[in-house]
Design a protein around this motif. Structure first.
Motif, mmCIF file in Angstrom:
data_model
loop_
_atom_site.group_PDB
_atom_site.id
_atom_site.type_symbol
_atom_site.label_atom_id
_atom_site.label_comp_id
_atom_site.label_asym_id
_atom_site.label_seq_id
_atom_site.Cartn_x
_atom_site.Cartn_y
_atom_site.Cartn_z
ATOM 1 N N VAL A 136 -7.015 2.417 22.857
ATOM 2 C CA VAL A 136 -6.509 1.603 23.960
ATOM 3 C C VAL A 136 -5.063 1.222 23.636
ATOM 4 N N ASN A 137 -4.164 1.641 24.505
ATOM 5 C CA ASN A 137 -2.729 1.369 24.277
ATOM 6 C C ASN A 137 -2.300 1.756 22.861
ATOM 7 N N ILE A 142 -9.729 -3.523 24.638
ATOM 8 C CA ILE A 142 -9.624 -3.136 26.051
ATOM 9 C C ILE A 142 -9.487 -4.378 26.934
ATOM 10 N N ALA A 172 -5.918 -5.443 26.713
ATOM 11 C CA ALA A 172 -5.061 -4.555 27.490
ATOM 12 C C ALA A 172 -5.095 -4.913 28.964
ATOM 13 N N VAL A 173 -6.250 -5.283 29.471
ATOM 14 C CA VAL A 173 -6.364 -5.692 30.873
ATOM 15 C C VAL A 173 -5.570 -6.980 31.105
ATOM 16 N N ALA A 185 -1.820 -6.197 31.080
ATOM 17 C CA ALA A 185 -1.374 -5.519 32.297
ATOM 18 C C ALA A 185 -1.250 -6.487 33.463
ATOM 19 N N VAL A 196 -3.010 0.106 31.903
ATOM 20 C CA VAL A 196 -3.963 0.168 30.790
ATOM 21 C C VAL A 196 -4.064 1.639 30.390
#
Length: 632
Positions: A564-565, A574, A577-578, A581, A589
């Motif tokens: 993730v990223n 994750i 990351a949300v 964003a 993402v």
């Protein structure tokens, strides 16, 4: 010159095939008594091979005899009798082996010719229980077993099964104890012979047996006893704290207060606490099979989502076993069932399973609201299939269509939504009853009128859609037919019951305690209402919301998120990351995904942050939801 005879021969062969009657040669059931008692002996001691060995004696008379292996299993609502695990059939009469023939159009039927002078046949076979979960439910481990009589017996065609008397005997591993609704006639070492009972109720009386066993009285001093019988992977899992026992006992009292009658002469919860034997939740008239994680009691908070299993299955003694849809009530186990009323059978039971979990204290108020929020969100945004091409009524066909096999896109296929969607419909009904009567009538009144009669009777009392409507009309005159049919047959959200009870469904970036418990138990991340996917342990993608952000970016179930990223996948990564964003609208993402042996980078252009469902009060309306879930 040689082609003509060959063509003629092929034509003749084809004609012969077409000429065979296109129906099974099986005598239909008749409502007449069967002459004699079938005796079923099961040797359940081969736990190393996980094999049950069956010897059966069936009264018979000379001439054709058809033996049936149960196909349409009550509680499954589907033709799922495990015929693929049936093996080694030998049929004898007068000591001689008889030839048997399986019906080519009904593979659950076996035809034999009983010779002159014979008064019974003997059938021997094995039930080869699954060695791996890919083969079906694990029902035998070194510590416990689940014996279901439908899998362990044949019965004669031509009779209603409640007119066939049967007597069962089982031999269990040395030192094990067994629990069942059946009454014991005698015990000889590890062999238990049960009292004769009709075959319908024998099948309705399974057994849990185990090396580590505990029995708990849930209604001390009652004339009609209720027990919880526990088998476990290890003795430590049998330990139950007083504060954990209390709500299970209160469950019995709350159900009695709701219905005012019960439909059994005694009741046994058959409970497995295991991570080895497969889980189960299956209703019976005088018992239920309740499969729970081994640490159900020892990790109480992590198993909050599982506690309503008891209230759900217990409720079925009233709804499903006693009151049963007329089209679901069949004369034997090989006549097809029709499941059109499962939104009552399972839907209202799902509803009461949640409500009684709250009333009994299995859930506190916060946990109950969290659970209602999760269900409401499913029928607000989580079932795009119900919003477009399916309806709740059509999902009552799913026991036959899918038979609970894994589905590629469950949210779009909408499998078996008569359970939770049905629960939302009945929440809506409660709100409407309160509205029409200015609070004088509610869903409790329907429950008592429809299910709470004939105390102690454990027969079957059938009903139709029209009977449901009549009972509602007797409580509050209204066009209930149109009201119910709209919710069953149309498309769109089913959250009207939340609003009518004075609450609103909202989404925030904070997961509820229920979501946290489920994620912890399953090692998962539930991003259904944000990215539009759920992720399991080690990054495996579960369901992907149809036409959601992840779907549109090219993600699909069974892919695996590797990074993730640019960093190794984790549930926290994750979610972070949300969140990132949402703060930086230019940053998608970014996921590194494995699909078979290919790796690819997927960028999801989603910037609305984490979203988890919650219920909040609508102060413009009375709070009748709190009234609904408070103890009686």
């Amino acid at each position: 010159m040689k082609t003509r005879p060959i063509a003629s021969a092929l034509f003749a062969a084809t004609f012969a095939l077409v000429a065979v009657p296109a129906f099974a040669d099986v005598p239909p059931p008749r409502d007449v008594p069967f002459n004699g008692t079938i005796k079923i002996n099961v040797d359940a001691t081969d736990i190393a091979h996980r094999v049950f060995r069956v010897h059966e004696t069936i009264p018979a008379q000379p001439g054709p005899l058809t033996l049936l292996y149960p196909q349409w299993i009550p509680g499954h609502h589907s033709p799922t009798g495990p015929i693929d695990k049936f093996a080694g059939l030998v049929v004898k009469a007068n000591g001689k082996v008889l030839t048997w023939v399986r019906d080519p159009l009904d593979v659950y039927a076996f035809h034999v010719e009983v010779p002159q002078g014979a008064t019974e046949v003997e059938a021997q076979f094995q039930f080869l229980s699954p060695q791996d979960k890919s083969q079906g439910r694990i029902v035998m481990t070194p510590e416990m077993l689940n014996l279901q009589w439908d899998a362990m017996s044949l019965y004669p065609a031509g009779y209603n099964t409640d007119r066939i008397m049967s007597q069962a005997t089982a031999t269990y591993p040395a030192g094990w104890k067994a629990a069942t609704a059946l009454e014991v006639a005698s015990t000889d070492g590890n062999t238990v012979t049960y009292k004769p009972i009709d075959y319908t109720n024998l099948v309705d009386s399974p057994v849990f047996a185990g090396k580590y066993f505990k029995r708990v009285d849930l209604d001390p001093g009652a004339k009609v006893p209720v027990f919880m019988n526990l088998v476990a992977d290890d003795p430590k899992y049998l330990e139950m704290k007083p504060e954990q026992l209390k709500p299970h006992r209160e469950l019995i009292q709350q159900m009695y207060k709701l219905y005012g009658a019960h439909h059994y002469d005694h009741y046994d919860f058959l409970v497995s606490l295991t991570d080895k034997m497969s889980g189960i939740g299956l209703e019976h008239h005088r018992s239920s099979e309740d499969g729970l994680p081994a640490d159900y009691f020892t990790e109480w908070d992590k198993n909050v989502y599982a506690r309503d299993l008891f209230s759900h299955e217990f409720n079925h003694s009233w709804d499903g076993k006693y009151r049963r849809g007329a089209d679901l009530t069949t004369p034997n186990f090989n006549v097809p069932m029709s499941d059109t009323l499962l939104w009552v059978y399972e839907g209202q039971t799902q509803f009461w399973g949640n409500v009684i979990a709250a009333r009994s204290g299995l859930w506190n108020k916060e946990e109950t609201l969290d659970m209602f929020a999760l269900v409401a969100a499913t029928y607000d945004k989580g079932r795009p299939g119900l919003a477009s091409w399916r309806n709740v009524q059509d999902t009552t066909n799913d026991p036959t269509i899918a038979q609970r096999s894994p589905l590629p896109y469950r949210n779009y296929q909408s499998s078996e939504d008569y359970y939770s969607a049905g629960a939302m419909i009945w929440l809506d009904v409660d709100g409407k009853l309160r509205e029409l009567t200015r609070g004088k009538k509610k869903i409790d009144d329907f429950a008592r009128a429809f299910f709470g009669m004939n105390n102690g009777d454990w027969g079957v009392n059938t009903y139709t859609f029209e009977d449901v409507v009549k009972t509602l009309n007797d409580l509050a005159p209204y066009d209930w037919t149109s009201y119910l049919r709209k919710r069953l047959d149309d498309h769109g959200p089913l959250i009207g019951g939340i609003a009518s009870h004075g609450w609103k469904l909202v989404y925030t970036d904070k997961p509820s305690k229920a979501v946290k418990a489920m994620e912890s138990r399953r090692h998962s991340a539930d991003l259904t209402y944000s990215l539009g996917l759920s992720v399991g342990k080690d990054g495996g993608i579960g369901d992907v919301l149809w036409d959601g952000p992840a779907f549109k970016a090219g993600l699909a179930p069974a892919m695996t998120i590797v990074a993730v990223n640019g960093k190794e996948y984790s549930a926290d990564a994750i979610k972070d990351a949300v969140t990132a964003a949402a703060k930086d609208k230019s940053q998608p993402v970014e996921l590194l995904v494995k699909n078979f042996d290919e790796y690819k980078t997927v960028r999801i252009d989603y910037h609305d942050g984490l979203k988890y469902p919650h219920l909040v009060r609508d102060n413009s309306k009375p709070d009748t939801l709190s009234d609904l879930i408070k103890p009686l």
